[in-house]
Design a protein around this motif. Structure first.
Motif, PDB file in Angstrom:
ATOM      1  N   ASP A 123      29.394 -33.397  62.951  1.00 37.55           N
ATOM      2  CA  ASP A 123      28.551 -32.305  61.928  1.00 37.55           C
ATOM      3  C   ASP A 123      29.293 -30.903  61.880  1.00 37.55           C
ATOM      4  O   ASP A 123      29.445 -30.105  60.567  1.00 37.55           O
ATOM      5  CB  ASP A 123      27.367 -32.010  61.793  1.00 37.55           C
ATOM      6  CG  ASP A 123      26.999 -33.655  61.401  1.00 37.55           C
ATOM      7  OD1 ASP A 123      27.219 -34.106  60.699  1.00 37.55           O
ATOM      8  OD2 ASP A 123      25.498 -34.351  62.178  1.00 37.55           O
ATOM      9  N   ARG A 128      32.382 -31.518  59.788  1.00 34.99           N
ATOM     10  CA  ARG A 128      32.496 -31.229  58.250  1.00 34.99           C
ATOM     11  C   ARG A 128      32.247 -30.372  58.029  1.00 34.99           C
ATOM     12  O   ARG A 128      32.340 -29.887  56.632  1.00 34.99           O
ATOM     13  CB  ARG A 128      31.587 -32.779  58.163  1.00 34.99           C
ATOM     14  CG  ARG A 128      30.823 -33.176  57.000  1.00 34.99           C
ATOM     15  CD  ARG A 128      30.399 -34.039  56.270  1.00 34.99           C
ATOM     16  NE  ARG A 128      29.523 -34.086  57.215  1.00 34.99           N
ATOM     17  CZ  ARG A 128      28.704 -35.114  58.632  1.00 34.99           C
ATOM     18  NH1 ARG A 128      29.951 -35.757  58.361  1.00 34.99           N
ATOM     19  NH2 ARG A 128      27.376 -34.969  59.015  1.00 34.99           N
ATOM     20  N   GLY A 129      30.884 -29.575  58.695  1.00 34.67           N
ATOM     21  CA  GLY A 129      30.206 -27.819  57.969  1.00 34.67           C
ATOM     22  C   GLY A 129      32.066 -26.722  57.637  1.00 34.67           C
ATOM     23  O   GLY A 129      31.944 -26.233  57.153  1.00 34.67           O
ATOM     24  N   THR A 160      34.342 -27.934  55.249  1.00 38.23           N
ATOM     25  CA  THR A 160      33.593 -27.702  53.773  1.00 38.23           C
ATOM     26  C   THR A 160      33.496 -26.514  53.403  1.00 38.23           C
ATOM     27  O   THR A 160      34.009 -26.174  52.533  1.00 38.23           O
ATOM     28  CB  THR A 160      31.682 -28.401  53.790  1.00 38.23           C
ATOM     29  OG1 THR A 160      31.521 -29.534  53.932  1.00 38.23           O
ATOM     30  CG2 THR A 160      31.911 -28.093  52.438  1.00 38.23           C
ATOM     31  N   THR A 175      27.769 -29.975  49.223  1.00 36.94           N
ATOM     32  CA  THR A 175      27.988 -29.195  49.899  1.00 36.94           C
ATOM     33  C   THR A 175      27.584 -27.932  49.957  1.00 36.94           C
ATOM     34  O   THR A 175      27.137 -27.010  50.884  1.00 36.94           O
ATOM     35  CB  THR A 175      28.899 -28.840  47.895  1.00 36.94           C
ATOM     36  OG1 THR A 175      29.907 -29.964  48.285  1.00 36.94           O
ATOM     37  CG2 THR A 175      30.582 -27.946  48.724  1.00 36.94           C
ATOM     38  N   THR A 220      25.458 -28.390  53.447  1.00 32.39           N
ATOM     39  CA  THR A 220      26.172 -28.612  54.525  1.00 32.39           C
ATOM     40  C   THR A 220      26.564 -26.953  54.700  1.00 32.39           C
ATOM     41  O   THR A 220      26.701 -26.662  56.099  1.00 32.39           O
ATOM     42  CB  THR A 220      27.178 -28.781  53.478  1.00 32.39           C
ATOM     43  OG1 THR A 220      27.541 -30.931  53.566  1.00 32.39           O
ATOM     44  CG2 THR A 220      28.847 -29.275  55.304  1.00 32.39           C
TER      45      THR A 220
END
Length: 317
Positions: free
Chosen positions: A23, A26-27, A30, A54, A57
């Motif tokens: 996570d 992914r953050g 992003t 988006t 996140t």
């Protein structure tokens, strides 16, 4: 991602023992994409998700780190000091991960993915575009984004894989290779010469109507250059017509607006057909050249490497 883990630990204060999770990655990815594209909407389009997802996140990443990473207004997005520091440390690692994933995908199938290419309009039309269909025929899975842009693009910021320029002055973080020499031909239409006469020496140009080319990046009208007693000399002529597009300058010269200094790859077929007259041939210079450039990567995607080799082999011929 060692640097990223250490830095996240600093931001999270007492929670330094927690490991970076998927996570977190992914953050971070992003956040980097939002900053790169300039908006949550554009980042969401790239990721194939809703803009709300988006934004969520990034908010979750901020909550997990305990700091604000972005200043948000209705019109703009800007990194906070903490956000800028974070991306400065984890950005290279994210780029390495992206390259590694791209290479893994390429190794599992025929050369595919997206290849991003940029070139000035005249160079792109005359040299690169004729090669693109042949290259794509070799690799049916490949997708090419080709941008014709006269300004000097930031290859890292704009994610350019391969670029072309008529000079070597590109960013120090890229590799530039000279493909061929380019001569600047002084040319006029037969109609212009019939009306205004033919210059016999370089100094005669001061009495003629001349055209000029305005550099897209610097905004400066480029000086004319010529060989004088073995030395390359630059001179500023007062142009009667100025443009930032080589094809537009060529059209003006063909129409009799004045004498122009035109790259040989553009002028040669028109001189051969009699539509232009090549003047002052003894003053030719080859200081300018066609260059290919690409980011310095130790692990270059197959599509990029093969395109570079393909272009070098054919333009070199």
């Amino acid at each position: 991602m060692t640097h990223g883990c250490v830095f996240i630990g600093k931001l999270r204060g007492p929670r330094t023992t927690e490991r970076t999770t998927m996570d977190d990655l992914r953050g971070l990815a992003t956040l980097a994409l939002v900053v790169e594209t300039g908006s949550f909407r554009k980042a969401a389009m790239t990721l194939g998700v809703a803009p709300q997802a988006t934004s969520k996140t990034v908010r979750q990443l901020e909550a997990q780190l305990g700091v604000r990473l972005l200043h948000r207004t209705t019109r703009s997005l800007n990194l906070t000091e903490e956000g800028a520091q974070l991306l400065a440390q984890v950005g290279p690692a994210l780029a390495n991960i992206r390259t590694a994933v791209d290479e893994l995908r390429d190794s599992k199938k025929e050369v595919g993915g997206t290849l991003r290419v940029t070139a000035p309009r005249s160079v792109g039309r005359h040299f690169v575009l004729p090669l693109v269909p042949r290259f794509m025929a070799l690799y049916p899975e490949l997708r090419i984004e080709f941008e014709l842009e006269d300004r000097l693009t930031d290859s890292v910021q704009e994610r350019v894989d391969v670029g072309f320029r008529m000079w070597s002055g590109v960013d120090r973080n890229v590799v530039a290779r000279r493909l061929l020499d380019i001569q600047q031909w002084v040319c006029a239409s037969p109609e212009y010469i019939q009306r205004h006469g033919r210059p016999r020496k370089w100094a005669d140009l001061a009495r003629h109507r001349c055209t000029g080319f305005r550099h897209a990046t610097s905004g400066r009208v480029m000086p004319w250059e010529y060989v004088n007693e073995g030395n390359v000399t630059c001179t500023d002529l007062l142009p009667r017509f100025v443009t930032n597009d080589i094809e537009a300058e060529l059209d003006a010269v063909l129409g009799g607006a004045g004498i122009g200094q035109i790259p040989d790859f553009v002028a040669r077929p028109l001189v051969d057909s009699g539509r232009l007259v090549h003047l002052l041939k003894t003053h030719l210079t080859e200081r300018i050249g066609l260059y290919i450039y690409y980011p310095q990567r130790t692990q270059m995607p197959q599509r990029t490497r093969r395109f570079i080799d393909f272009v070098i082999e054919r333009i070199g011929q």
